[in-house]
Scaffold this motif. Sequence first.
Motif, PDB file in Angstrom:
ATOM      1  N   ALA A   1       9.658  15.447  -6.282  1.00  0.00           N
ATOM      2  CA  ALA A   1      10.554  14.913  -7.321  1.00  0.00           C
ATOM      3  C   ALA A   1      11.964  14.758  -6.759  1.00  0.00           C
ATOM      4  O   ALA A   1      12.642  13.752  -7.008  1.00  0.00           O
ATOM      5  N   ILE A   2      12.399  15.757  -5.986  1.00  0.00           N
ATOM      6  CA  ILE A   2      13.734  15.665  -5.367  1.00  0.00           C
ATOM      7  C   ILE A   2      13.784  14.460  -4.420  1.00  0.00           C
ATOM      8  O   ILE A   2      14.756  13.696  -4.408  1.00  0.00           O
ATOM      9  N   GLY A   3      12.709  14.256  -3.660  1.00  0.00           N
ATOM     10  CA  GLY A   3      12.638  13.102  -2.763  1.00  0.00           C
ATOM     11  C   GLY A   3      12.643  11.789  -3.539  1.00  0.00           C
ATOM     12  O   GLY A   3      13.316  10.828  -3.146  1.00  0.00           O
ATOM     13  N   LEU A   4      11.924  11.758  -4.650  1.00  0.00           N
ATOM     14  CA  LEU A   4      11.899  10.535  -5.459  1.00  0.00           C
ATOM     15  C   LEU A   4      13.279  10.265  -6.054  1.00  0.00           C
ATOM     16  O   LEU A   4      13.736   9.110  -6.095  1.00  0.00           O
ATOM     17  N   GLY A   5      13.944  11.333  -6.508  1.00  0.00           N
ATOM     18  CA  GLY A   5      15.302  11.166  -7.049  1.00  0.00           C
ATOM     19  C   GLY A   5      16.215  10.549  -5.998  1.00  0.00           C
ATOM     20  O   GLY A   5      16.986   9.626  -6.286  1.00  0.00           O
ATOM     21  N   ALA A   6      16.105  11.059  -4.757  1.00  0.00           N
ATOM     22  CA  ALA A   6      16.932  10.516  -3.669  1.00  0.00           C
ATOM     23  C   ALA A   6      16.568   9.052  -3.420  1.00  0.00           C
ATOM     24  O   ALA A   6      17.444   8.209  -3.174  1.00  0.00           O
ATOM     25  N   ALA A   7      15.274   8.738  -3.492  1.00  0.00           N
ATOM     26  CA  ALA A   7      14.828   7.359  -3.253  1.00  0.00           C
ATOM     27  C   ALA A   7      15.373   6.415  -4.323  1.00  0.00           C
ATOM     28  O   ALA A   7      15.908   5.340  -4.017  1.00  0.00           O
ATOM     29  N   LEU A   8      15.254   6.803  -5.572  1.00  0.00           N
ATOM     30  CA  LEU A   8      15.696   5.915  -6.652  1.00  0.00           C
ATOM     31  C   LEU A   8      17.216   5.756  -6.627  1.00  0.00           C
ATOM     32  O   LEU A   8      17.734   4.662  -6.875  1.00  0.00           O
ATOM     33  N   SER A   9      17.932   6.841  -6.311  1.00  0.00           N
ATOM     34  CA  SER A   9      19.397   6.730  -6.178  1.00  0.00           C
ATOM     35  C   SER A   9      19.738   5.755  -5.068  1.00  0.00           C
ATOM     36  O   SER A   9      20.651   4.923  -5.195  1.00  0.00           O
ATOM     37  N   TRP A  10      19.001   5.872  -3.974  1.00  0.00           N
ATOM     38  CA  TRP A  10      19.237   4.993  -2.824  1.00  0.00           C
ATOM     39  C   TRP A  10      18.973   3.539  -3.218  1.00  0.00           C
ATOM     40  O   TRP A  10      19.765   2.646  -2.904  1.00  0.00           O
ATOM     41  N   VAL A  11      17.859   3.290  -3.916  1.00  0.00           N
ATOM     42  CA  VAL A  11      17.561   1.900  -4.326  1.00  0.00           C
ATOM     43  C   VAL A  11      18.681   1.362  -5.210  1.00  0.00           C
ATOM     44  O   VAL A  11      19.131   0.225  -5.045  1.00  0.00           O
TER      45      VAL A  11
ATOM     46  N   GLY B   1       5.849   7.185  -6.673  1.00  0.00           N
ATOM     47  CA  GLY B   1       6.897   7.506  -5.706  1.00  0.00           C
ATOM     48  C   GLY B   1       6.726   6.817  -4.374  1.00  0.00           C
ATOM     49  O   GLY B   1       7.676   6.250  -3.820  1.00  0.00           O
ATOM     50  N   HIS B   2       5.494   6.832  -3.845  1.00  0.00           N
ATOM     51  CA  HIS B   2       5.322   6.397  -2.457  1.00  0.00           C
ATOM     52  C   HIS B   2       5.439   4.890  -2.281  1.00  0.00           C
ATOM     53  O   HIS B   2       5.536   4.410  -1.153  1.00  0.00           O
ATOM     54  N   LYS B   3       5.416   4.130  -3.387  1.00  0.00           N
ATOM     55  CA  LYS B   3       5.647   2.686  -3.276  1.00  0.00           C
ATOM     56  C   LYS B   3       7.079   2.322  -3.679  1.00  0.00           C
ATOM     57  O   LYS B   3       7.397   1.142  -3.838  1.00  0.00           O
ATOM     58  N   THR B   4       7.914   3.336  -3.896  1.00  0.00           N
ATOM     59  CA  THR B   4       9.295   3.117  -4.335  1.00  0.00           C
ATOM     60  C   THR B   4      10.244   3.849  -3.383  1.00  0.00           C
ATOM     61  O   THR B   4      11.231   4.419  -3.814  1.00  0.00           O
ATOM     62  N   TYR B   5       9.888   3.878  -2.092  1.00  0.00           N
ATOM     63  CA  TYR B   5      10.689   4.507  -1.032  1.00  0.00           C
ATOM     64  C   TYR B   5      10.694   6.025  -1.104  1.00  0.00           C
ATOM     65  O   TYR B   5      11.407   6.672  -0.353  1.00  0.00           O
ATOM     66  N   GLY B   6       9.915   6.615  -2.022  1.00  0.00           N
ATOM     67  CA  GLY B   6       9.855   8.069  -2.125  1.00  0.00           C
ATOM     68  C   GLY B   6       8.598   8.606  -1.461  1.00  0.00           C
ATOM     69  O   GLY B   6       7.845   7.871  -0.812  1.00  0.00           O
ATOM     70  N   PRO B   7       8.364   9.904  -1.627  1.00  0.00           N
ATOM     71  CA  PRO B   7       7.186  10.527  -1.009  1.00  0.00           C
ATOM     72  C   PRO B   7       5.899  10.293  -1.802  1.00  0.00           C
ATOM     73  O   PRO B   7       5.934   9.817  -2.938  1.00  0.00           O
TER      74      PRO B   7
ATOM     75  N   ALA C   1       0.842  -1.210   0.000  1.00  0.00           N
ATOM     76  CA  ALA C   1       0.000   0.000   0.000  1.00  0.00           C
ATOM     77  C   ALA C   1       0.869   1.248   0.000  1.00  0.00           C
ATOM     78  O   ALA C   1       0.540   2.245  -0.656  1.00  0.00           O
ATOM     79  N   SER C   2       1.959   1.209   0.737  1.00  0.00           N
ATOM     80  CA  SER C   2       2.943   2.282   0.702  1.00  0.00           C
ATOM     81  C   SER C   2       4.132   1.808   1.509  1.00  0.00           C
ATOM     82  O   SER C   2       3.965   1.131   2.526  1.00  0.00           O
ATOM     83  N   VAL C   3       5.308   2.151   1.049  1.00  0.00           N
ATOM     84  CA  VAL C   3       6.511   1.662   1.699  1.00  0.00           C
ATOM     85  C   VAL C   3       7.086   2.778   2.572  1.00  0.00           C
ATOM     86  O   VAL C   3       6.869   3.955   2.309  1.00  0.00           O
ATOM     87  N   GLN C   4       7.781   2.419   3.647  1.00  0.00           N
ATOM     88  CA  GLN C   4       8.347   3.429   4.554  1.00  0.00           C
ATOM     89  C   GLN C   4       9.595   4.069   3.927  1.00  0.00           C
ATOM     90  O   GLN C   4      10.131   3.565   2.954  1.00  0.00           O
ATOM     91  N   LYS C   5       9.992   5.205   4.524  1.00  0.00           N
ATOM     92  CA  LYS C   5      11.025   6.022   3.867  1.00  0.00           C
ATOM     93  C   LYS C   5      12.362   5.930   4.592  1.00  0.00           C
ATOM     94  O   LYS C   5      12.424   6.111   5.821  1.00  0.00           O
ATOM     95  N   PRO C   6      13.440   5.715   3.846  1.00  0.00           N
ATOM     96  CA  PRO C   6      14.764   5.710   4.472  1.00  0.00           C
ATOM     97  C   PRO C   6      15.212   7.140   4.800  1.00  0.00           C
ATOM     98  O   PRO C   6      14.749   8.105   4.186  1.00  0.00           O
ATOM     99  N   GLN C   7      16.148   7.231   5.743  1.00  0.00           N
ATOM    100  CA  GLN C   7      16.655   8.544   6.164  1.00  0.00           C
ATOM    101  C   GLN C   7      17.168   9.358   4.974  1.00  0.00           C
ATOM    102  O   GLN C   7      17.016  10.588   4.951  1.00  0.00           O
ATOM    103  N   ALA C   8      17.747   8.700   3.977  1.00  0.00           N
ATOM    104  CA  ALA C   8      18.308   9.424   2.824  1.00  0.00           C
ATOM    105  C   ALA C   8      17.234  10.270   2.129  1.00  0.00           C
ATOM    106  O   ALA C   8      17.503  11.377   1.660  1.00  0.00           O
ATOM    107  N   VAL C   9      16.018   9.750   2.079  1.00  0.00           N
ATOM    108  CA  VAL C   9      14.926  10.472   1.408  1.00  0.00           C
ATOM    109  C   VAL C   9      14.422  11.606   2.302  1.00  0.00           C
ATOM    110  O   VAL C   9      14.193  12.729   1.840  1.00  0.00           O
ATOM    111  N   ILE C  10      14.285  11.303   3.589  1.00  0.00           N
ATOM    112  CA  ILE C  10      13.838  12.328   4.544  1.00  0.00           C
ATOM    113  C   ILE C  10      14.828  13.495   4.518  1.00  0.00           C
ATOM    114  O   ILE C  10      14.431  14.670   4.442  1.00  0.00           O
TER     115      ILE C  10
END
Length: 407
Positions: free
Chosen positions: A284-294, A225-231, A32-41
């Motif tokens: 978008a910046i948060g999603l970029g951080a999430a995808l880089s992190w993944v 975004g929200h199912k891929t570790y992003g916002p 339903a939605s995945v939690q966020k790593p510190q890198a994205v926050i």
Amino acid sequence: MTDFDVDRFRQQFPILSRDIGKSPLAYLDNAASVQKPQAVIDAMATAMATSYANVHRGLHTLANETTAAFEEARTIAANYLGAASQDEIVFCSGGTDAINLVANSLGQDHIGEGDEIILSVMEHHSNIVPWHFLRERKGVVLKWLDVDENGHIDIEAYKANLSPRTKLVAITGQSNVLGAFPDVRTMADLAHDVGALLLVDGCQHAVHGPVDVQALNCDFYVLTGHKTYGPTGIGVLYGRQSVLEGMPPFRGGGEMIDRVDLDGVTYNEPPHRFEAGTPPILEAIGLGAALSWVMEQDHEGLRSHERALTDHAMEALRSTNIVTLYGASPEKGPIVAFNLKGAHPHDVATLLDNKGVAVRAGHHCCQPLMARLGVTATARASFAPYNTHDEVDALVDACVKAHNLLN
Ligand SMILES: *Cc1c(COP(=O)(O)O)cnc(C)c1O
């Protein structure tokens, strides 16, 4: 064996140290939605605290910095999806928004009365309702692919549904209930043979690591975004450049135009043509951080850990003899849909929450699939790599206790 260290991995997710009542949180609602790593926050907080303004139109330093960060996120998304160019990446507000964009744009002149769209019965409502709109408003014909109890699509039946009138095939990359992965590549090749386009609803699929849209040979790919570790509030529509270039805009406003005067308007090039107004910049910046992190993670380690959690949950639930499981394909994603005998899944989810175990219950935005499975609702546990075998045990334990209470 991999040396994936779940405890270290978990430490990147601050929310996971929460308690729910007197129990530690066991967050098993990742589909339903995945939690966020510190890198994205951190990426979003830093942008807000140090470098933020509106994008594109400014001539000052903060506007230029924010534009660079926003466009960098587009480049990261292009890399993540294996797109040929960052111009193939359209930022949307989520998965639902991306599919509505495609439906509205193609529905203007590419798909009309009597044309056919092929969908599977296990699609999410987000990949059904926009096409029903075209059926109602344009007389488009929807053709439905059946699935078996594991979510498998028969390719011969698919071939039989393709025709010269097929304009689009819209198919999930991974079922959010059964966890099944359709053979998108084969379906795309066959769709192209009749001149149809193929859209992949990748909302569940994209979380598992970088995607290769060129290898999938799809024309559209939707990521949320929200199912891929992003916002929340951000999604990506990948569109093959030659296809996007031929598509009219869906929303009008700032940034999507080339020129506006009193007699009319000409449009900007893709992707800007499809991004009217101020986009979701921080998201978008948060999603970029999430995808880089993944992209930095040990995908094989993460996958095998999730696989082990899923197998553990299926076997342990099955051995209680109080559970009906839905979807048992050996290749499935980390999703376990189930019902406790004699209990409504809503009651089950509430009782599990009393033990700190978070699962979803309901139709999962998949009423046609529920009908196909002969149920109205199920409970669903869905795993991320930060979940543990102790959490699986907590789930099974809580299910046994709930069953005793409800029967
Ligand atoms: C969540 C989901 C969607 C909708 O995405 P949103 O970003 O929440 O609008 C679409 N399809 C599938 C398979 C999903 O799991």
